[in-house]
Design an enzyme around this catalytic site. Structure first.
Site, PDB file in Angstrom:
ATOM      1  N   HIS A   2      35.319  38.135  37.958  1.00 39.91           N
ATOM      2  CA  HIS A   2      35.771  38.248  36.562  1.00 39.91           C
ATOM      3  C   HIS A   2      37.075  37.449  36.366  1.00 39.91           C
ATOM      4  CE1 HIS A   2      36.579  40.809  32.819  1.00 39.91           C
ATOM      5  NE2 HIS A   2      37.771  40.271  33.063  1.00 39.91           N
ATOM      6  N   GLU A   3      38.019  37.608  37.315  1.00 41.68           N
ATOM      7  CA  GLU A   3      39.325  36.933  37.164  1.00 41.68           C
ATOM      8  C   GLU A   3      39.201  35.424  37.395  1.00 41.68           C
ATOM      9  OE1 GLU A   3      41.532  38.654  35.804  1.00 41.68           O
ATOM     10  OE2 GLU A   3      40.631  40.613  36.188  1.00 41.68           O
ATOM     11  N   GLY A  47      43.006  44.114  37.245  1.00 43.05           N
ATOM     12  CA  GLY A  47      43.108  42.691  37.545  1.00 43.05           C
ATOM     13  C   GLY A  47      43.715  41.966  36.357  1.00 43.05           C
ATOM     14  N   GLN A  67      45.905  35.069  31.041  1.00 43.01           N
ATOM     15  CA  GLN A  67      45.974  36.228  30.137  1.00 43.01           C
ATOM     16  C   GLN A  67      47.414  36.541  29.723  1.00 43.01           C
ATOM     17  OE1 GLN A  67      43.313  38.794  32.824  1.00 43.01           O
ATOM     18  NE2 GLN A  67      42.853  39.548  30.771  1.00 43.01           N
ATOM     19  N   HIS A  80      38.172  33.861  34.290  1.00 41.03           N
ATOM     20  CA  HIS A  80      39.290  33.673  33.360  1.00 41.03           C
ATOM     21  C   HIS A  80      39.948  32.311  33.576  1.00 41.03           C
ATOM     22  CE1 HIS A  80      39.909  37.219  30.933  1.00 41.03           C
ATOM     23  NE2 HIS A  80      39.869  38.035  31.977  1.00 41.03           N
ATOM     24  N   CYS A  96      38.062  44.266  29.807  1.00 42.22           N
ATOM     25  CA  CYS A  96      39.039  43.197  29.993  1.00 42.22           C
ATOM     26  C   CYS A  96      40.281  43.509  29.165  1.00 42.22           C
ATOM     27  CB  CYS A  96      38.425  41.875  29.538  1.00 42.22           C
ATOM     28  SG  CYS A  96      39.525  40.468  29.741  1.00 42.22           S
ATOM     29  N   LEU A  97      41.463  43.309  29.756  1.00 41.57           N
ATOM     30  CA  LEU A  97      42.704  43.594  29.022  1.00 41.57           C
ATOM     31  C   LEU A  97      42.882  42.677  27.819  1.00 41.57           C
ATOM     32  CD1 LEU A  97      45.177  44.219  31.985  1.00 41.57           C
ATOM     33  CD2 LEU A  97      43.978  45.917  30.590  1.00 41.57           C
TER      34      LEU A  97
END
Ligand code: CO
Length: 201
Positions: A141-142, A52, A57, A145, A99-100
């Site tokens: 989660h996204e 994701g 991000q 963000h 997380c990226l």
């Protein structure tokens, strides 16, 4: 073709880049460039082996994220969710998240087990999905963000403290990259974000 500037704009940023704390405003228009941005987001996500990726991000203050639970470009289903809203949270479940934007960090996070997602796709169609399992988890989660929330913010205080060393390490790396001129100052970042908002929000 993407311009060189657009290409650099879409690099995945790491904590504590301030764009990760930006609360994104809803998107009001979808154009050819936004389609291209979404393709590039998928490509960045696959390169990083993620499932994701939220627009902030790649430091775009746009209320959208992309998902492919397989992390493989030629497998599974690609989802694009624009202006997502989460309703009807039910149950509770603890799962490990990563997380990226927080490379090498993992932690247990408690979230609702089932949710309803209201959003739009790239064709402007309304999407309404009742979700559970991994997709429900990634969507929460996204969406976090897009509100400037990172998964450690959702962890128990004690568990979170175990990540302190790694978080400080990321903070040091960020400061070094900034001193080397690779990352703009806060005013420069704020200017860039508000330019994008003026175009799409
Ligand atoms: Co993340």
């Amino acid at each position: 073709m993407p311009t060189e500037k657009t290409d650099k704009t879409l690099e995945i940023i790491h904590y504590p880049h301030p764009a990760l704390r930006h609360k994104s405003k809803p998107i009001r228009r979808v154009d050819a460039e936004l389609h291209q941005i979404v393709r590039q987001m998928f490509s960045r996500m696959y390169d990083a082996r993620g499932i994701g990726l939220a627009a902030n991000q790649v430091h775009l203050p746009l209320r959208l994220f992309v998902v492919n639970l397989t992390a493989e470009p030629d497998e599974g289903e690609e989802h694009v969710f624009i202006n997502p809203v989460i309703t009807l949270p039910r149950g509770s479940e603890e799962m490990e998240e990563g997380c990226l934007s927080l490379p090498e960090l993992y932690g247990q996070v408690r979230r609702p087990k089932q949710i309803r997602l209201l959003a739009y796709n790239l064709r402007g169609q309304e999407v309404r999905l009742d979700l559970e399992g991994m997709l429900a988890r990634v969507v929460q989660h996204e969406t976090d963000h897009l509100d400037g929330v990172l998964f450690p913010d959702r962890m128990d205080v004690a568990a979170r403290e175990e990540l302190d060393y790694e978080l400080r390490d990321l903070e040091r790396t960020f400061q070094q990259r900034r001193q080397q001129g690779e990352i703009p100052d806060n005013a420069g970042i704020a200017r860039e974000l508000s330019d994008w908002e003026a175009r799409y929000c």
